[in-house]
Design a protein around this motif. Structure first.
Motif, PDB file in Angstrom:
ATOM      1  N   UNK A   1      13.080   9.031 -20.580  1.00  0.00           N
ATOM      2  CA  UNK A   1      13.407   7.720 -20.462  1.00  0.00           C
ATOM      3  C   UNK A   1      14.331   7.581 -19.045  1.00  0.00           C
ATOM      4  N   UNK A   2      13.839   8.507 -18.179  1.00  0.00           N
ATOM      5  CA  UNK A   2      14.475   8.669 -16.667  1.00  0.00           C
ATOM      6  C   UNK A   2      13.659   7.689 -15.833  1.00  0.00           C
ATOM      7  N   UNK A   3      14.231   7.001 -14.524  1.00  0.00           N
ATOM      8  CA  UNK A   3      13.492   6.571 -13.811  1.00  0.00           C
ATOM      9  C   UNK A   3      12.019   7.372 -13.086  1.00  0.00           C
ATOM     10  N   UNK A   4      11.028   6.669 -12.824  1.00  0.00           N
ATOM     11  CA  UNK A   4      10.693   5.135 -12.935  1.00  0.00           C
ATOM     12  C   UNK A   4      10.730   4.388 -14.185  1.00  0.00           C
TER      13      UNK A   4
ATOM     14  N   UNK B   1       0.908  -1.243  -0.086  1.00  0.00           N
ATOM     15  CA  UNK B   1       0.165  -0.077  -0.022  1.00  0.00           C
ATOM     16  C   UNK B   1       0.823   1.129   0.135  1.00  0.00           C
ATOM     17  N   UNK B   2       0.324   2.268  -0.892  1.00  0.00           N
ATOM     18  CA  UNK B   2       1.039   3.691  -0.531  1.00  0.00           C
ATOM     19  C   UNK B   2      -0.147   4.374  -0.036  1.00  0.00           C
ATOM     20  N   UNK B   3       0.125   5.009   1.249  1.00  0.00           N
ATOM     21  CA  UNK B   3      -0.938   5.822   1.920  1.00  0.00           C
ATOM     22  C   UNK B   3      -0.410   7.211   1.540  1.00  0.00           C
TER      23      UNK B   3
ATOM     24  N   UNK C   1       7.487   9.302  -3.208  1.00  0.00           N
ATOM     25  CA  UNK C   1       8.382   9.278  -4.024  1.00  0.00           C
ATOM     26  C   UNK C   1       7.826   9.032  -5.649  1.00  0.00           C
ATOM     27  N   UNK C   2       8.502   9.437  -6.512  1.00  0.00           N
ATOM     28  CA  UNK C   2       7.834   9.387  -7.764  1.00  0.00           C
ATOM     29  C   UNK C   2       7.741   7.881  -8.455  1.00  0.00           C
ATOM     30  N   UNK C   3       8.608   7.275  -7.531  1.00  0.00           N
ATOM     31  CA  UNK C   3       8.688   5.765  -8.109  1.00  0.00           C
ATOM     32  C   UNK C   3       7.329   5.156  -7.352  1.00  0.00           C
ATOM     33  N   UNK C   4       7.299   5.300  -6.079  1.00  0.00           N
ATOM     34  CA  UNK C   4       5.878   4.761  -5.503  1.00  0.00           C
ATOM     35  C   UNK C   4       4.687   5.406  -6.216  1.00  0.00           C
ATOM     36  N   UNK C   5       4.810   6.481  -6.257  1.00  0.00           N
ATOM     37  CA  UNK C   5       3.660   7.043  -6.914  1.00  0.00           C
ATOM     38  C   UNK C   5       3.152   6.546  -8.294  1.00  0.00           C
TER      39      UNK C   5
ATOM     40  N   UNK D   1       7.091   8.501   5.807  1.00  0.00           N
ATOM     41  CA  UNK D   1       7.894   9.203   4.943  1.00  0.00           C
ATOM     42  C   UNK D   1       8.641   8.756   3.889  1.00  0.00           C
ATOM     43  N   UNK D   2       8.015   7.750   3.136  1.00  0.00           N
ATOM     44  CA  UNK D   2       8.868   6.621   2.325  1.00  0.00           C
ATOM     45  C   UNK D   2       9.468   7.574   1.079  1.00  0.00           C
ATOM     46  N   UNK D   3       9.158   8.807   0.984  1.00  0.00           N
ATOM     47  CA  UNK D   3       9.942   9.517   0.102  1.00  0.00           C
ATOM     48  C   UNK D   3      11.515   9.758   0.545  1.00  0.00           C
ATOM     49  N   UNK D   4      11.585   9.626   1.691  1.00  0.00           N
ATOM     50  CA  UNK D   4      12.851  10.663   2.333  1.00  0.00           C
ATOM     51  C   UNK D   4      14.119   9.760   1.874  1.00  0.00           C
TER      52      UNK D   4
END
Ligand code: ADP
Ligand code: ZN
Ligand code: ZN
Length: 720
Positions: free
Chosen positions: A606-609, A168-170, A315-319, A276-279
């Motif tokens: 073509x950058x991460x993610x 989950x991403x809250x 983080x844009x990865x998790x988003x 604060x998973x983006x940290x």
């Protein structure tokens, strides 16, 4: 009968013995058992990794060395834990033994079996709850004084969390009550399952005391004092060992910690929260450079534990990973839970941009911002002023000859610290007294250029001299940054002063922007955030946006305080680019808008993610040697790996860029270079890196690269 065991021991990075070593043992020992084994001339801690059926090649039964002893009293590490370590070592390109041993508390490595036995002696447990082997109260009946009734959005988020598998991403605004959701998720789990353990991670050590207090007051009355333990690098080694053993033995039900806690041994792990998973602090920046957030997700799968990532600015990865399905896109793997509103009546701070193009040259505090701060002082409210640079001034400069306070050992300027009149290099630590006159021409008028928090505080004190609080006493300004908080306990006492209202204006670096639940701050100001808009690092806008949203989140957290007569809260941005889309999105408190735009740009480039990266870094006395090594290893990859089975599919998917100097190219007289490796496929990149490792090792041993000091791979690097 002789048994053969392969045992993980700590081996030097990039040594030829990267895998577990084979030892013999008279006793059959199960994998995961902690043992002491001879290694070179020493005896070291090892972990039985697997059973082997014969001595290592080239060794006979007689010449093989025997395990010295097993650490009885410590149960073997379970298979899921070993798999986590194995995965991390492989994924982040490190030796298994290095990762495995680093994941254990340091004292476990140093204590003899006898000393350890003493530690393990059962101690009388204070609270009755833990002896009884279960909760003192019926599960689920939370202490009335501690329990908080969730609001609607919290109830919905929690219900979805309970009913789905995750991860989950809250996505919850600052002050939306995410922590309360974590507490309830943990409470539900512990009440439901008498053995289950939960791991809760926060990015910063200085956030752990607050969190620990909240968890302890909620759970200690139910499950005993020993049920909640912390794990972070600010603890002493004996404390860390104690927490680790408590988690490992399942006595502790909840482990709170920083990134290192992702490796805590928790045999009954059923829930992992990453707050604060983006940290960026979740990324270990030396040795095995792992991402604790990413490992948490992986670990969840291994242990069958639910994973809950939380942030107001993911983080844009998790988003991206939590995007809903749409036409032609099955959506991401994560379930997105959304809590847009703040607790109570507290609204979001109004974002005000000051166009610095219309201010006189060299303005530091624009007049409208100053007026707003003054008005708050007069009303007894607090302001927070934020500048991401510590020290007095980043450079000292001679206007006559152009001399600047360069560090003689680094390609960086030494920072002027006025308090002790030193020039300090923030990269290598080299420190000198400020010269009386220009070292180059003798001019005595050397002046600071630019400003850091120390100078900002001084300047603000001048501007606000004479201002008084409602009770007539003079205004009080305080500063919090890495310089003011070096001493143990300093940060806590400074934060306590802010909380108690002794401070009217707080000046600081990003340290003050994170997570603290300040109740009386109604104004937050970013003095000069423009640098990140045009950085060469593609993640700089993401970091800036998150920092500004988080700092805005410090303002107006207490609806009761605001409605009790305080003015509406405000976030001020002084910028030369007021119409920049990043600030537009900030003004609307619209993270999704920011994320959508930034993700479009990343996809186009073509950058991460949308791609996967690794960096190889090399250090040498000269750039030539450092870059030469990287370029040679790159060329060797093309010739030597192309023929490997399956690599006709891997190689075309790999882009190896040329070696370049790192952005701070020289530190402590060592030249640093890096090479970027990119691929649209994570598995292709992984296969390439695994095979390339040996090529790098061999390249290094060639005489041409004798001057190389060290090299290392950084998978999923956060800064480029
Ligand atoms: P976040 O972690 O999202 O920033 P917190 O969980 O810290 O938010 O909540 C912010 C404040 O609101 C805290 O002081 C918390 O105790 C309080 N709070 C959270 N949920 C509720 C609720 N349902 N009712 C009343 N107060 C709440
Ligand atoms: Zn230096
Ligand atoms: Zn000079």
């Amino acid at each position: 009968m002789t048994h053969w065991l392969s045992v993980a021991v700590q081996t030097p990075a990039h040594s030829a013995v990267a895998g577990p070593l084979t030892y013999r043992s008279e006793l059959p020992l199960t994998p995961g058992t902690l043992v002491r084994v001879p290694f070179g001339k020493r005896e070291v801690l090892g972990i039985v990794w697997a059973l082997a059926d014969s001595p290592a090649p080239g060794w006979s039964e007689e010449s093989s060395r025997a395990v010295s002893g097993a650490l009885d009293g410590v149960a073997p590490l379970i298979s899921a834990w070993r798999q986590l370590v194995e995965f991390s070592a492989a994924y982040y390109q490190r030796a298994l033994g290095e990762v495995a041993l680093a994941a254990l508390p340091p004292q476990l490595r140093d204590l003899s079996a006898v000393q350890l036995a003493r530690r393990l002696k059962p101690r009388p447990i204070k609270s009755g709850a833990a002896d009884a082997g279960g909760p003192a109260q019926p599960p689920g009946s939370l202490n009335a004084t501690e329990s908080v009734a969730l609001n609607d959005q919290q109830i919905l988020a929690l219900a979805e969390f309970e009913s789905k598998k995750g991860p989950f991403l809250l996505f919850g605004a600052t002050g939306s009550g995410k922590t309360e959701v974590y507490l309830h998720a943990v409470a539900n789990l512990l009440a439901r399952d008498a053995r289950a353990q939960a791991l809760v991670m926060v990015p910063e050590i200085n956030l752990t005391p607050q969190l620990e207090a909240r968890f302890r007051s909620r759970f200690a009355p139910l499950y005993g004092e020993g049920a909640v333990v912390s794990l972070h690098s600010g603890m002493t080694n004996p404390q860390r060992l104690k927490s680790w053993l408590a988690a490992h033995s399942s006595a502790a039900r909840i482990v709170l910690g920083t990134r290192m806690a992702v490796f805590a041994s928790m045999p009954a792990l059923k829930l992992i929260v990453v707050d604060e998973e983006h940290d960026p602090s979740y990324k270990q920046q030396e040795g095995a450079r792992y991402s604790a957030r990413d490992l948490a997700v992986y670990r969840g799968r291994l242990d069958g534990a639910k994973v809950l990532l939380g942030s107001a600015t993911p983080s844009l990865e998790s988003w991206h990973q939590s995007r809903p399905a749409s036409a032609g896109d099955p959506g991401g793997r994560y379930v997105r839970l959304v809590m847009p509103g703040r607790i109570g009546e507290a609204g979001f701070p109004k974002v005000r941009r000051v166009d610095m193009n219309h201010q006189p040259m060299k303005t530091v505090f624009s007049p409208p911002l100053l007026d707003a701060i003054r008005a708050r002082i007069a009303r007894g409210e607090q302001s927070m002023v934020f500048l991401n640079r510590r020290g007095y001034a980043p450079v000292l400069h001679c206007a006559d000859c152009g001399w600047k306070s360069e560090c003689p050992h680094c390609s960086a300027f030494r920072v002027f610290h006025k308090i002790d009149r030193t020039l300090r290099c923030h990269h290598c630590g080299f420190t000198e007294r400020v010269p009386r006159a220009c070292p180059a021409c003798g001019n005595i008028d050397i002046a600071p250029l630019g400003r850091g928090t120390e100078r900002l505080e001084e300047h603000l004190a001048e501007l606000l001299a004479g201002e008084t609080r409602p009770d007539g006493t003079p205004v009080r300004i305080a500063r919090i940054d890495a310089d003011t908080t070096k001493l143990k306990g300093a940060l806590e006492s400074q934060l306590a002063q802010v909380h108690s209202g002794e401070v009217d204006v707080l000046v600081g670096t990003q340290m003050i922007a994170k997570g603290h639940d300040f109740r009386r701050i109604t104004l937050v100001a970013a003095i000069n955030p423009d640098g990140a808009l045009f950085s060469s690092d593609f993640r700089a806008p993401e970091r800036l946006f998150s920092l500004l949203m988080q700092s805005a989140g410090r303002a107006g957290r207490d609806a009761a305080f605001i409605t009790a007569g305080a003015s509406g809260s405000e976030m001020w941005i002084q910028t030369f680019h007021p119409t920049h889309p990043l600030f537009e999105a900030l003004k609307q408190h619209d993270y999704p808008a920011f994320a959508a735009r930034d993700l479009r740009e990343r996809e186009a480039a073509a950058m991460p993610p949308f791609s996967f990266q690794a960096l190889v870094r090399a250090e040498a006395r000269t750039q030539d040697v450092a870059q030469g090594f990287l370029n040679a290893a790159s060329a060797a990859a093309q010739t030597e790996l192309a023929g490997l089975p399956g690599f006709d599919e891997v190689m075309p998917r790999i882009t190896l860029y040329g070696a370049v100097p790192m952005s701070v190219q020289r530190v402590a007289n060592v030249e640093r270079a890096q090479m970027l490796v990119e691929s649209g496929s994570r598995s292709a990149l992984q296969r390439f890196l695994a095979a390339w490792h040996e090529v790098l090792r061999q390249t290094r041993s060639l005489p041409a690269h004798k001057g190389l000091i060290r090299w290392a791979v950084d998978v999923d690097p956060l800064t480029i």
